[in-house]
Design an enzyme around this catalytic site. Structure first.
Site, PDB file in Angstrom:
ATOM      1  N   PRO A 276      20.111  43.045 -67.225  1.00  0.00           N
ATOM      2  CA  PRO A 276      20.048  44.715 -66.494  1.00  0.00           C
ATOM      3  C   PRO A 276      19.338  45.854 -66.936  1.00  0.00           C
ATOM      4  O   PRO A 276      19.969  47.171 -66.387  1.00  0.00           O
ATOM      5  CB  PRO A 276      21.580  44.636 -66.019  1.00  0.00           C
ATOM      6  CG  PRO A 276      22.423  43.931 -67.107  1.00  0.00           C
ATOM      7  CD  PRO A 276      21.138  42.705 -67.702  1.00  0.00           C
ATOM      8  N   GLY A 278      20.133  46.809 -70.961  1.00  0.00           N
ATOM      9  CA  GLY A 278      20.609  47.567 -71.900  1.00  0.00           C
ATOM     10  C   GLY A 278      19.572  47.669 -72.971  1.00  0.00           C
ATOM     11  O   GLY A 278      19.340  49.611 -73.456  1.00  0.00           O
ATOM     12  N   LYS A 279      18.776  47.121 -72.963  1.00  0.00           N
ATOM     13  CA  LYS A 279      17.719  47.463 -74.189  1.00  0.00           C
ATOM     14  C   LYS A 279      16.533  47.433 -73.984  1.00  0.00           C
ATOM     15  O   LYS A 279      16.218  49.418 -74.682  1.00  0.00           O
ATOM     16  CB  LYS A 279      16.989  45.767 -75.189  1.00  0.00           C
ATOM     17  CG  LYS A 279      18.047  44.721 -75.104  1.00  0.00           C
ATOM     18  CD  LYS A 279      17.438  43.657 -75.320  1.00  0.00           C
ATOM     19  CE  LYS A 279      18.480  42.806 -75.529  1.00  0.00           C
ATOM     20  NZ  LYS A 279      19.578  42.282 -74.991  1.00  0.00           N
ATOM     21  N   ASP A 339      13.622  39.155 -74.298  1.00  0.00           N
ATOM     22  CA  ASP A 339      14.735  39.000 -74.301  1.00  0.00           C
ATOM     23  C   ASP A 339      14.728  37.672 -73.212  1.00  0.00           C
ATOM     24  O   ASP A 339      15.285  38.130 -72.095  1.00  0.00           O
ATOM     25  CB  ASP A 339      15.767  40.357 -73.622  1.00  0.00           C
ATOM     26  CG  ASP A 339      16.628  39.697 -73.888  1.00  0.00           C
ATOM     27  OD1 ASP A 339      17.604  39.115 -74.213  1.00  0.00           O
ATOM     28  OD2 ASP A 339      17.715  40.703 -73.381  1.00  0.00           O
ATOM     29  N   CYS A 392      19.670  35.586 -76.451  1.00  0.00           N
ATOM     30  CA  CYS A 392      21.686  35.095 -76.711  1.00  0.00           C
ATOM     31  C   CYS A 392      22.347  33.823 -76.688  1.00  0.00           C
ATOM     32  O   CYS A 392      23.213  33.144 -76.454  1.00  0.00           O
ATOM     33  CB  CYS A 392      22.117  36.034 -75.725  1.00  0.00           C
ATOM     34  SG  CYS A 392      23.926  36.646 -76.093  1.00  0.00           S
TER      35      CYS A 392
HETATM   36  C1  SAM Z   1      18.710  38.217 -70.474  1.00  0.00           C
HETATM   37  S1  SAM Z   1      18.462  38.772 -69.497  1.00  0.00           S
HETATM   38  C2  SAM Z   1      17.701  40.388 -70.280  1.00  0.00           C
HETATM   39  C3  SAM Z   1      18.841  40.840 -70.520  1.00  0.00           C
HETATM   40  C4  SAM Z   1      17.883  42.904 -71.084  1.00  0.00           C
HETATM   41  N1  SAM Z   1      17.169  42.740 -71.537  1.00  0.00           N
HETATM   42  C5  SAM Z   1      18.959  43.374 -71.393  1.00  0.00           C
HETATM   43  O1  SAM Z   1      19.670  44.067 -72.160  1.00  0.00           O
HETATM   44  O2  SAM Z   1      19.891  44.488 -70.255  1.00  0.00           O
HETATM   45  C6  SAM Z   1      16.800  38.295 -69.065  1.00  0.00           C
HETATM   46  C7  SAM Z   1      17.068  38.716 -68.167  1.00  0.00           C
HETATM   47  O3  SAM Z   1      15.611  37.655 -67.692  1.00  0.00           O
HETATM   48  C8  SAM Z   1      15.340  37.561 -66.154  1.00  0.00           C
HETATM   49  N2  SAM Z   1      13.827  36.295 -65.821  1.00  0.00           N
HETATM   50  C9  SAM Z   1      14.378  35.417 -65.652  1.00  0.00           C
HETATM   51  N3  SAM Z   1      13.119  34.527 -65.129  1.00  0.00           N
HETATM   52  C10 SAM Z   1      12.059  35.277 -64.990  1.00  0.00           C
HETATM   53  C11 SAM Z   1      11.208  35.652 -65.158  1.00  0.00           C
HETATM   54  N4  SAM Z   1      10.471  34.645 -64.402  1.00  0.00           N
HETATM   55  N5  SAM Z   1      10.702  37.072 -65.937  1.00  0.00           N
HETATM   56  C12 SAM Z   1      10.890  38.058 -65.458  1.00  0.00           C
HETATM   57  N6  SAM Z   1      12.187  38.120 -65.016  1.00  0.00           N
HETATM   58  C13 SAM Z   1      12.981  36.878 -65.213  1.00  0.00           C
HETATM   59  C14 SAM Z   1      16.732  37.259 -65.702  1.00  0.00           C
HETATM   60  O4  SAM Z   1      17.258  37.748 -64.330  1.00  0.00           O
HETATM   61  C15 SAM Z   1      17.387  38.633 -66.950  1.00  0.00           C
HETATM   62  O5  SAM Z   1      17.279  39.607 -65.903  1.00  0.00           O
END
Ligand code: SAM
Length: 446
Positions: A276, A278-279, A339, A392
């Site tokens: 969402p 944060g980073k 991430d 995480c």
């Molecule tokens: C661990 S979260 C990232 C958290 C974010 N970096 C933060 O700090 O708020 C992983 C994110 O990757 C997205 N995601 C999953 N598969 C993906 C893909 N193939 N390409 C891009 N994003 C993807 C998910 O929807 C999720 O929002």
């Protein structure tokens, strides 16, 4: 004539805890989202809210182990017991084995609750099963459940985790079961909330001044740790989107990418799995200060919208789409944050139900995706650029195994303030060591 037993006076805290268990079981709800809603609906505050939280979260955390006890006290397979009644037994069992609620009160209140929530016909059954549970203390049950088990299996029971998670933690900690026990027990501690002051938009001093008991985080220059029970909504900078709620470990991973040594151009930064946001918010602030441009990407449209919201005003293009098909820049990106989606085993303390909901089988699919995403990130970075691979989760299959064979920088040098980082070159943070989520960080040179 059929006489109905009158609904007994309701016990709002226990009823909320029960409704939480039902929401998690029947609707796959996230407990940390469902509980505040239930508390608000019932108008529970103060001690009642705290008791409902302790019962609900505690029962969810202990679920698998409670079920192992209940299975020995029920005369049929536990899955054959009606779901609502099973949750009553779990709630009563938790009170008997893991709280100071006296035995008679735990049993009687659960029987009353059975009537109150429409399971009056099972009241005798609930009473009988809970009396069998109460025949032994928690220690006696643990001794019975762990008899003859190997040390790691026994540790999983003692710390109320599924065996595969205990095994993953143990592997990440080099097989040290004493430390593994500390790491697993940290999942039961209530996490305190961390805030991030977004560079150029707010300061730690401002955040600390807004909530009594708030203190600067020990490691990230942007982190503030609230006192137990501190409410981020009370902080104006949070409401005004000048700061965010973000674990200090997550901040450190973003900061490490920005601090990684880089020869040559340092203008184009990319956050590939940004939702969402944060980073992305932290990186956007840093990029703005350093004259760089952050671009963000997120697969899911609603999460991409959240990234747009938190980075508004920083001029961050946000693409919605699969990172594996992200259009390359002809001359590549200088710094790339990856991430990845993961099991989330590093944040179990925030998700009381997650340790029993996640399955060992989830890992293989996630790892396949993580490897493909890493290939994409490495392709998108320029020669001589840097990629931060972040999860995480401390599960070795999602962390060191994914980056094995890559050209790794020593990530510890990008986090000079942090103690207990092990031999490197990757970094594994831990709640029991650092008070952060169990974030993993690898810095890859392209
Ligand atoms: C661990 S979260 C990232 C958290 C974010 N970096 C933060 O700090 O708020 C992983 C994110 O990757 C997205 N995601 C999953 N598969 C993906 C893909 N193939 N390409 C891009 N994003 C993807 C998910 O929807 C999720 O929002």
């Amino acid at each position: 004539m059929v006489t109905r037993r009158r609904r007994p006076p309701s016990d709002p805290a226990r009823e909320v805890a029960y409704l939480l268990l039902r929401a998690v079981d029947a609707q796959a709800a996230f407990a940390n989202l469902a509980l505040p809603r239930l508390l608000a609906e019932r108008g529970l505050t103060g001690r009642d809210a705290a008791f409902a939280t302790e019962l609900g979260y505690g029962t969810l955390r202990a679920l698998g182990t409670l079920d192992a006890v209940l299975a020995r006290c029920v005369d049929r397979p536990l899955p054959d017991v009606e779901a609502g009644v099973r949750d009553l037994l779990r709630l009563g069992g938790y009170q008997l084995l893991h709280t100071r609620v006296p035995t008679h009160a735990a049993v009687a209140s659960t029987v009353d609750l059975a009537h109150a929530v429409g399971h009056g016909r099972a009241a005798g059954f609930v009473n009988a099963v809970l009396r069998r549970v109460a025949d032994k203390s928690a220690d006696e049950w643990t001794a019975e459940l762990t008899a003859g088990l190997r040390p790691l299996d026994a540790l999983a029971v003692r710390t109320r985790h599924p065996r595969w998670i205990a095994a993953a933690f143990a592997a990440a900690l080099g097989g040290d079961l004493t430390e593994t026990e500390r790491a697993l027990r940290a999942d039961d501690a209530r996490p305190i909330t961390h805030l991030a002051a977004w560079p150029g938009r707010s300061t730690r001093a401002e955040l600390c001044a807004a909530v009594p008991g708030a203190e600067p985080g020990p490691y990230s220059p942007y982190a503030v740790r609230l006192a137990a029970g501190g409410d981020p909504a009370a902080v104006p900078a949070i409401r005004e989107r000048r700061a965010g709620v973000q674990d200090e470990g997550s901040q450190l991973c973003a900061l490490a990418l920005a601090a990684a040594p880089l020869a040559g151009r340092d203008e184009h930064w990319l956050d590939l799995c940004a939702g969402p946001g944060g980073k992305a918010a932290l990186l956007a602030g840093l990029a703005a200060e350093r004259g760089a441009q952050l671009t963000a990407n997120e697969l899911r449209a609603h999460r991409a919208r959240l990234v747009r919201d938190v980075t508004a005003g920083w001029d961050v293009p946000v693409r919605t789409g699969d990172a594996r098909s992200f259009p390359p820049r002809p001359d590549g990106y200088d710094r790339v944050l990856l991430d990845v989606p993961c099991t989330g085993l590093g944040a179990l303390r925030r998700r009381p139900e997650a340790r029993w909901r996640r399955q060992a089988d989830d890992v293989a699919d996630l790892v396949a995706l993580q490897r493909e995403l890493l290939d994409a990130a490495l392709r998108l970075a320029r020669p001589g650029g840097v990629v931060a691979y972040v999860t995480c989760s401390p599960h070795p299959a999602e962390t060191v195994d994914v980056v094995a064979g890559q050209s790794l920088l020593d990530a510890r040098t990008a986090l000079p303030e942090l103690p207990d980082l092990g031999p490197g070159p990757t970094v594994q943070l831990w709640p029991h060591r650092h008070g952060t989520d169990a974030m993993f960080l690898a810095l890859l040179q392209t």
